[in-house]
Design a protein around this motif. Structure first.
Motif, mmCIF file in Angstrom:
data_model
loop_
_atom_site.group_PDB
_atom_site.id
_atom_site.type_symbol
_atom_site.label_atom_id
_atom_site.label_comp_id
_atom_site.label_asym_id
_atom_site.label_seq_id
_atom_site.Cartn_x
_atom_site.Cartn_y
_atom_site.Cartn_z
ATOM 1 N N ASN A 275 0.809 -0.842 -0.512
ATOM 2 C CA ASN A 275 -0.278 -0.133 -0.198
ATOM 3 C C ASN A 275 0.836 1.500 -0.079
ATOM 4 N N PHE A 276 1.746 0.862 -0.046
ATOM 5 C CA PHE A 276 2.773 2.495 0.967
ATOM 6 C C PHE A 276 2.958 2.818 -1.023
ATOM 7 N N GLN A 277 2.697 2.652 -2.392
ATOM 8 C CA GLN A 277 2.656 2.962 -4.120
ATOM 9 C C GLN A 277 1.549 3.903 -3.388
ATOM 10 N N TYR A 278 0.241 4.431 -2.839
ATOM 11 C CA TYR A 278 -0.821 4.858 -3.062
ATOM 12 C C TYR A 278 -0.224 6.079 -1.505
ATOM 13 N N LEU A 279 1.026 5.965 -1.246
ATOM 14 C CA LEU A 279 1.627 7.529 -0.360
ATOM 15 C C LEU A 279 1.633 8.429 -1.162
ATOM 16 N N GLU A 280 2.062 8.623 -2.292
ATOM 17 C CA GLU A 280 1.675 9.308 -3.722
ATOM 18 C C GLU A 280 0.294 9.921 -3.744
ATOM 19 N N SER A 281 -0.653 9.609 -3.556
ATOM 20 C CA SER A 281 -1.852 10.306 -3.356
ATOM 21 C C SER A 281 -2.409 11.100 -2.828
ATOM 22 N N ASP A 304 -7.355 11.835 -12.285
ATOM 23 C CA ASP A 304 -6.551 11.519 -12.075
ATOM 24 C C ASP A 304 -6.110 11.504 -10.617
ATOM 25 N N PHE A 305 -7.098 11.351 -9.416
ATOM 26 C CA PHE A 305 -7.140 11.722 -7.679
ATOM 27 C C PHE A 305 -7.855 10.133 -7.674
ATOM 28 N N THR A 306 -8.773 8.988 -8.410
ATOM 29 C CA THR A 306 -9.130 8.047 -7.880
ATOM 30 C C THR A 306 -8.280 6.600 -7.638
ATOM 31 N N THR A 307 -6.962 7.713 -6.772
ATOM 32 C CA THR A 307 -6.198 6.619 -5.910
ATOM 33 C C THR A 307 -5.899 7.149 -4.293
ATOM 34 N N GLN A 308 -7.349 8.017 -4.475
ATOM 35 C CA GLN A 308 -7.432 8.881 -3.873
ATOM 36 C C GLN A 308 -7.571 8.155 -2.380
ATOM 37 N N TRP A 309 -8.481 7.180 -2.617
ATOM 38 C CA TRP A 309 -9.379 6.860 -1.736
ATOM 39 C C TRP A 309 -8.134 5.173 -0.963
ATOM 40 N N TYR A 310 -7.542 5.238 -2.355
ATOM 41 C CA TYR A 310 -6.879 3.918 -1.762
ATOM 42 C C TYR A 310 -5.502 4.645 -0.774
#
Length: 611
Positions: A275-281, A304-310
């Motif tokens: 889940n570190f791959q979503y820290l950028e979100s 552009d922001f649909t990984t925000q919930w992860y």
């Protein structure tokens, strides 16, 4: 990126139309029943097919996650298709239906709580490796072991309720069914809700929107990094979706569902770090709503922001570390009957803190990024790991900094529209690095729209981890103001400009200007008019002419002049007599500042709105 999905599997219970995705649903009008004959429906079908193709594109696999492309979630696309199935063309309705059925597989193995369905031949076959020659593939035995570990930790240790039984579906009663098949490239797994049963018999409380469900896993995790780790975090994540459905299958948002499920990966397998791959979100886009959701899809930048919930897992991590993991469990228990923000606020109140305060502290923790207990409550136990990941993958070591301000003693301003990226959504923050040689200063935030609420925090911290915070979140229509004294000039210093929000806020961003000035200079906070003097605006807001009302002991009006500047500090009017009106009809609409001068020295400032 990974695509966890929660989709509908079958329609039962008197043809109940029900679908559940990683977004919140209304309890009415779940699926539109329009005909697909008009032009609007044709356009909708085309758009939906584009979203579907994008979501299942191989470019979204784990191995390609460094590729800079817009992201889409399959679960959201499927849900949107379910809700608007009658609007889809007949061909696309058939495509949608391919995601519905439980597959027919030749083999099944039971564990204490699960029944695993799989094949040994064909496209869905798992590896035939069977080291102990017991006729059960090692891959299935490993999956059984990991799922039972997940069950024990999520239910027995953390206290969440087990998902309701699906009866005899899958061939055995009281086992939770897991189907192991050859999923599309890039999909880790998904959970499909099946029947809303209302009350979950596995809890002593009463649910009204609990649902049974079924879980799908891959027959291999080749191309997903370390394969065993990919399986582990998928089991933790997806089974927690099954648990969520046992509380409430209708109303939770993407933030609640995906944020807490991605957090559960960290709780159960804390060193896998998928889940570190979503820290950028969240840390890379802190000015995007942390509870960004599918209902924000009118945002032109939605993809552009649909990984925000992860990425919102980091907020659940912050809450779990600083206020206890039980808060997340209580949050889901409250979700049986409460709206989402209310449910989270009441859960945090058990620890004597509000949701708004938790968000404010979370914003601070993301710039401090410390594991030192002296920094509490602005700490992450794995802060150093977050910093290392950010520096290696995103080229910065903390939350993204929007701008810098260097205060030398003269008043300065920073505008979010012209100097920032023009974005500050609900439950989000902008960060400005502050440099100064002064030990005292005042900060004021002026929203462009006076009906908005925008707060400010001054944050200072040293190498030892000691953190100082001053904050002000004003009432609607007021400017946020803080007076900072005794500044340690050697410390790191930041301003956090932030918004909180309500359940129904949309994605619209708000704009503002930051003013920093000398506390001794009269700049709209303290007047230096004198006891018997008075100065104000005749009518505010202003549409045509700016007029002043005043009373001065010194009757010589020639000693009084006014200067007018805009929110960027640009001079609009200089040395205007106070007894003369000023036409404003040709001015740009917005906020301006009127500075009253006495013998060329400023003694008062008034804010005006030109409309």
């Amino acid at each position: 990126m990974k695509f966890y999905s929660i989709i509908k599997s079958k329609i039962k219970l008197s043809s109940l139309a029900f679908a559940f995705g990683i977004i919140g649903l209304s309890t009415t009008n779940l699926f539109a029943q329009n005909n697909s004959s008009n032009q609007e429906d044709i356009v909708f079908s085309q758009k939906w097919e584009e979203q579907l193709n994008h979501a299942i594109s191989p470019n979204h696999s784990h191995t390609n996650r460094s590729e800079k492309s817009s992201h889409s979630c399959l679960s959201l696309v499927l849900l949107e298709g379910k809700r608007n199935k009658k609007r889809l063309t007949s061909r696309l309705q058939k495509v949608l239906e391919t995601y519905d059925e439980r597959p027919e597989l030749d083999f099944a193995e039971n564990s204490e709580h699960f029944r695993f369905h799989y094949d040994k031949t064909g496209t869905d076959a798992v590896s035939s490796t069977d080291a102990n020659n017991n006729d059960i593939p090692d891959y299935i035995e490993f999956m059984i072991s990991e799922f039972e570990n997940v069950y024990n930790k999520e239910i027995n240790n953390l206290g969440f309720i087990a998902p309701p039984s699906d009866g005899n579906e899958g061939g055995e009663q009281d086992f939770y069914d897991v189907y192991v098949t050859n999923l599309q490239q890039g999909l880790y797994g998904y959970v499909a809700p099946e029947i809303i049963i209302g009350d979950n018999p596995n809890s002593s409380a009463t649910e009204t929107q609990a649902s049974t469900s079924v879980l799908r896993m891959r027959n291999n995790y080749e191309g997903f990094g370390l394969e065993n780790d990919a399986l582990r975090v998928t089991a933790a994540h997806e089974f927690f979706h099954s648990i969520q459905l046992g509380y409430n299958a209708r109303t939770p948002s993407a933030f609640a569902l995906e944020g807490s499920a991605s957090w559960m990966e960290e709780v159960i397998y804390p060193r896998v770090d998928d889940n570190f791959q979503y820290l950028e979100s969240v840390l890379g886009s802190p000015d995007v709503a942390i509870n960004y959701d599918f209902y924000d899809d009118d945002d032109p930048n939605f993809n552009d922001f649909t990984t925000q919930w992860y990425g919102s897992w980091i907020f659940f991590q912050y809450v779990g570390e600083n206020y206890g993991k039980d808060v997340v469990r209580i949050f889901w228990e409250n979700m049986r009957s409460q709206a989402e923000l209310e449910a989270f606020d009441d859960a945090l109140e058990t620890q004597n803190i509000s949701l708004n305060t938790a968000f404010e502290d979370f914003f601070v923790a993301n710039v401090v990024l410390s594991a030192n207990s002296i920094s509490s409550p602005f700490v992450y136990a794995r802060a150093a790991d977050y910093v290392e990941y950010l520096s290696q993958n995103i080229d910065y070591e903390t939350v993204r900094i929007e701008g810098e301000m260097n205060y030398l003693g003269s008043s300065i301003a920073w505008n979010s529209s012209s100097q920032g990226n023009n974005r500050l959504m609900r439950f989000s923050a902008d960060y400005i690095k502050l440099d100064t040689e002064k030990e005292e200063l005042n900060v004021e935030i002026t929203p462009t729209n006076t009906s908005n609420q925008i707060g400010v925090q001054f944050v200072s911290f040293d190498n030892n981890g000691e953190v100082r915070v001053l904050k002000n979140y004003p009432n609607i229509g007021e400017n946020a103001k803080i007076e900072v004294e005794n500044i340690d000039l050697d410390n790191e210093k930041y301003l956090i400009i932030y918004r909180l929000g309500t359940e129904n806020d949309d994605f619209t961003s708000q704009q503002y200007t930051v003013h920093i000035y000398d506390p001794l200079a009269p700049l709209g906070i303290e007047d230096n008019l004198g006891t018997n003097n008075y100065f104000n605006i005749a009518s505010n807001p202003i549409s045509d002419n700016l007029k002043f009302i005043y009373q001065f002991e010194n009757q010589n009006l020639e000693d009084y002049k006014v200067n007018i500047t805009d929110v960027l500090g640009r001079k609009i009017i200089q040395n205007n007599s106070i007894d003369k009106s000023i036409p404003t009809s040709k001015w740009a609409k917005g906020t301006y500042f009127v500075t009253l001068l006495y013998n060329q020295k400023p003694i008062a400032v008034r804010k005006i709105i030109v409309q």
